[in-house]
Design a protein around this motif. Structure first.
Motif, mmCIF file in Angstrom:
data_model
loop_
_atom_site.group_PDB
_atom_site.id
_atom_site.type_symbol
_atom_site.label_atom_id
_atom_site.label_comp_id
_atom_site.label_asym_id
_atom_site.label_seq_id
_atom_site.Cartn_x
_atom_site.Cartn_y
_atom_site.Cartn_z
ATOM 1 N N SER A 3 0.861 -1.186 0.000
ATOM 2 C CA SER A 3 0.000 0.000 0.000
ATOM 3 C C SER A 3 0.890 1.226 0.000
ATOM 4 O O SER A 3 1.761 1.368 0.864
ATOM 5 N N ILE A 4 0.707 2.117 -0.975
ATOM 6 C CA ILE A 4 1.457 3.376 -1.017
ATOM 7 C C ILE A 4 0.541 4.466 -0.477
ATOM 8 O O ILE A 4 -0.437 4.854 -1.130
ATOM 9 N N ILE A 5 0.817 4.926 0.732
ATOM 10 C CA ILE A 5 -0.019 5.900 1.420
ATOM 11 C C ILE A 5 0.532 7.299 1.166
ATOM 12 O O ILE A 5 1.706 7.567 1.442
ATOM 13 N N ILE A 6 -0.321 8.180 0.660
ATOM 14 C CA ILE A 6 0.112 9.531 0.313
ATOM 15 C C ILE A 6 -0.825 10.554 0.938
ATOM 16 O O ILE A 6 -1.926 10.796 0.432
ATOM 17 N N PRO A 7 -0.442 11.168 2.064
ATOM 18 C CA PRO A 7 -1.253 12.262 2.614
ATOM 19 C C PRO A 7 -1.131 13.502 1.726
ATOM 20 O O PRO A 7 -0.028 13.835 1.267
ATOM 21 N N VAL A 8 -2.227 14.171 1.478
ATOM 22 C CA VAL A 8 -2.194 15.377 0.645
ATOM 23 C C VAL A 8 -3.012 16.471 1.317
ATOM 24 O O VAL A 8 -4.025 16.207 1.963
ATOM 25 N N TYR A 9 -2.557 17.692 1.143
ATOM 26 C CA TYR A 9 -3.292 18.857 1.649
ATOM 27 C C TYR A 9 -3.042 20.021 0.693
ATOM 28 O O TYR A 9 -1.907 20.457 0.510
ATOM 29 N N ASN A 10 -4.097 20.464 0.033
ATOM 30 C CA ASN A 10 -4.009 21.553 -0.954
ATOM 31 C C ASN A 10 -2.953 21.253 -2.020
ATOM 32 O O ASN A 10 -2.082 22.065 -2.307
ATOM 33 N N GLU A 11 -3.043 20.070 -2.611
ATOM 34 C CA GLU A 11 -2.085 19.643 -3.638
ATOM 35 C C GLU A 11 -2.774 19.422 -4.980
ATOM 36 O O GLU A 11 -2.400 18.536 -5.745
ATOM 37 N N ALA A 12 -3.766 20.229 -5.284
ATOM 38 C CA ALA A 12 -4.531 20.043 -6.516
ATOM 39 C C ALA A 12 -3.649 20.113 -7.762
ATOM 40 O O ALA A 12 -3.893 19.406 -8.742
ATOM 41 N N VAL A 36 -4.857 10.221 1.113
ATOM 42 C CA VAL A 36 -5.594 10.708 2.276
ATOM 43 C C VAL A 36 -5.630 12.229 2.195
ATOM 44 O O VAL A 36 -4.622 12.903 2.411
ATOM 45 N N ASP A 37 -6.796 12.759 1.856
ATOM 46 C CA ASP A 37 -6.962 14.210 1.736
ATOM 47 C C ASP A 37 -7.263 14.791 3.113
ATOM 48 O O ASP A 37 -8.320 14.556 3.690
ATOM 49 N N ASP A 38 -6.336 15.587 3.610
ATOM 50 C CA ASP A 38 -6.433 16.127 4.968
ATOM 51 C C ASP A 38 -7.267 17.411 4.999
ATOM 52 O O ASP A 38 -6.818 18.462 5.427
ATOM 53 N N GLY A 39 -8.500 17.303 4.490
ATOM 54 C CA GLY A 39 -9.402 18.449 4.525
ATOM 55 C C GLY A 39 -8.929 19.616 3.678
ATOM 56 O O GLY A 39 -9.007 20.774 4.113
ATOM 57 N N SER A 40 -8.457 19.335 2.472
ATOM 58 C CA SER A 40 -7.946 20.384 1.595
ATOM 59 C C SER A 40 -9.002 21.449 1.322
ATOM 60 O O SER A 40 -10.198 21.163 1.226
ATOM 61 N N GLY A 90 3.103 13.923 -0.899
ATOM 62 C CA GLY A 90 2.346 14.069 -2.128
ATOM 63 C C GLY A 90 2.933 15.030 -3.131
ATOM 64 O O GLY A 90 2.307 15.320 -4.146
ATOM 65 N N ASP A 91 4.133 15.555 -2.860
ATOM 66 C CA ASP A 91 4.732 16.528 -3.765
ATOM 67 C C ASP A 91 5.925 15.966 -4.535
ATOM 68 O O ASP A 91 6.674 16.715 -5.172
ATOM 69 N N LEU A 92 6.132 14.633 -4.445
ATOM 70 C CA LEU A 92 7.203 13.917 -5.142
ATOM 71 C C LEU A 92 8.608 14.274 -4.636
ATOM 72 O O LEU A 92 9.589 13.979 -5.308
ATOM 73 N N GLN A 93 8.697 14.897 -3.470
ATOM 74 C CA GLN A 93 10.022 15.079 -2.878
ATOM 75 C C GLN A 93 10.564 13.749 -2.369
ATOM 76 O O GLN A 93 11.772 13.592 -2.213
ATOM 77 N N HIS A 94 9.679 12.814 -2.079
ATOM 78 C CA HIS A 94 10.075 11.443 -1.778
ATOM 79 C C HIS A 94 10.004 10.656 -3.085
ATOM 80 O O HIS A 94 8.907 10.404 -3.590
ATOM 81 N N PRO A 95 11.137 10.269 -3.680
ATOM 82 C CA PRO A 95 11.134 9.638 -5.000
ATOM 83 C C PRO A 95 10.421 8.282 -4.988
ATOM 84 O O PRO A 95 10.723 7.430 -4.142
#
Length: 306
Positions: A3-12, A36-40, A90-95
């Motif tokens: 499972s690849i878990i990716i938290p995102v917040y305002n990453e449209a 996982v959208d943290d209430g964007s 969620g910003d691809l800073q983690h390759p």
């Protein structure tokens, strides 16, 4: 399956690019992508819903409001279906390629946690480097947990996932809690990539609160501050008392008004600081004993939630 878990917040602006990059990297590996959208507050959730028809392995949950990245990571672990899970930004800073390396290392079967360790800190100002160094040094001395160059980018086996999820506290510091478990660990080094788009969501205020919460959560040493300072000033009081008595008996006037004022100011400041430290711990206890959930899920799409 992983499972690849990716938290995102305002990453449209970047979420589609992230999902495609991750999916392409794991194209030949059994996987699921769990956003996982943290209430964007922007169009992140609309962008996620538009992606679901084109990515069969994609699932996503959205919080009812913003609960923070820590809650988002734990929500991902709660909903992960894989035999292991990797958490990445969620910003691809983690390759994504480094995540695949973690998975391949986990397949060897001798470790439960694969730590993503920065080979070097990204380009940042001197003040940021100094603040990060101070925080990691303080945390190690106060709690024994070393997090130098560490990040939230890591892979957990199902055993590690279940162990972390079983911990009842509501205020968490994921970066340290996995190390606290003592489970077998390996390391994969990676270079932090530039953000694929958007801006960082962590300002100085957020980082300060994170540092404060992590130190309080993993060490009771600050509570000893009042005891230590009390002993120190008892020693000062004893010396000053002897000095005053000696001057009294030999007939010298005690002209210590300035000294008394300074001592009162110093002691008053220490008392207020001590009360503040105690107040922080009481606030942590207050928040824990309410037993409120870490997060509340508002919507689910993809998989069974489609």
């Amino acid at each position: 399956m992983i499972s690849i878990i990716i938290p995102v917040y305002n990453e449209a602006v970047v979420v589609a690019q992230t999902v495609k990059a991750v999916t392409d990297t794991f194209a030949h590996t059994p996987h699921e992508v769990l956003l996982v959208d943290d209430g964007s507050r922007d169009a992140t959730w609309a962008a996620i819903e538009a992606l679901v028809p084109d990515f069969p392995t994609l699932r996503a949950i959205s919080f009812a409001r913003n609960f923070g990245k820590e809650a988002a990571m734990f929500a991902g672990l709660d909903h992960a279906r894989g035999d292991c899970a990797v958490i990445m930004d969620g910003d691809l800073q983690h390759p994504p390629q480094a995540a695949l390396e973690m998975y391949e290392r986990w397949l060897q079967g001798d470790v439960d946690i694969i730590e993503g360790m920065k080979s070097q800190r990204q380009k940042e100002g001197l003040l940021n480097r100094a603040a990060a160094g101070l925080f990691y040094s303080m945390l190690k001395k106060l709690s024994g947990v070393s997090l130098k160059n560490a990040s939230d980018f890591k892979l957990l086996s199902r055993k590690a996932i279940d162990t972390v999820r079983a911990m009842p506290e509501r205020q968490t510091f994921f970066r340290a809690i996995t190390g606290w478990t003592g489970l077998s660990t390996a390391t994969v080094y990676y270079e932090t990539a530039p953000r694929a788009g958007g801006e960082t969501k962590f300002g100085w205020g957020s980082l300060f609160r994170l540092a404060l919460d992590s130190i309080v959560s993993y060490s009771s040493v600050p509570l000893m501050f009042s005891t230590i300072m009390g002993l120190v000033f008892c020693g000062f009081a004893a010396v000053l008392g002897v000095h005053t008595l000696v001057n009294f008996f030999i007939g010298n006037a005690v002209a210590g008004f300035t000294t008394v004022i300074l001592l009162l100011l110093i002691i008053g400041g220490i008392l207020l600081l001590t009360l503040g430290i105690i107040g922080i711990y009481i606030a942590k206890i207050y928040n824990e004993i309410k037993h409120r959930p870490r997060y509340i899920v508002g919507r689910v799409v993809g998989g069974e939630g489609a």
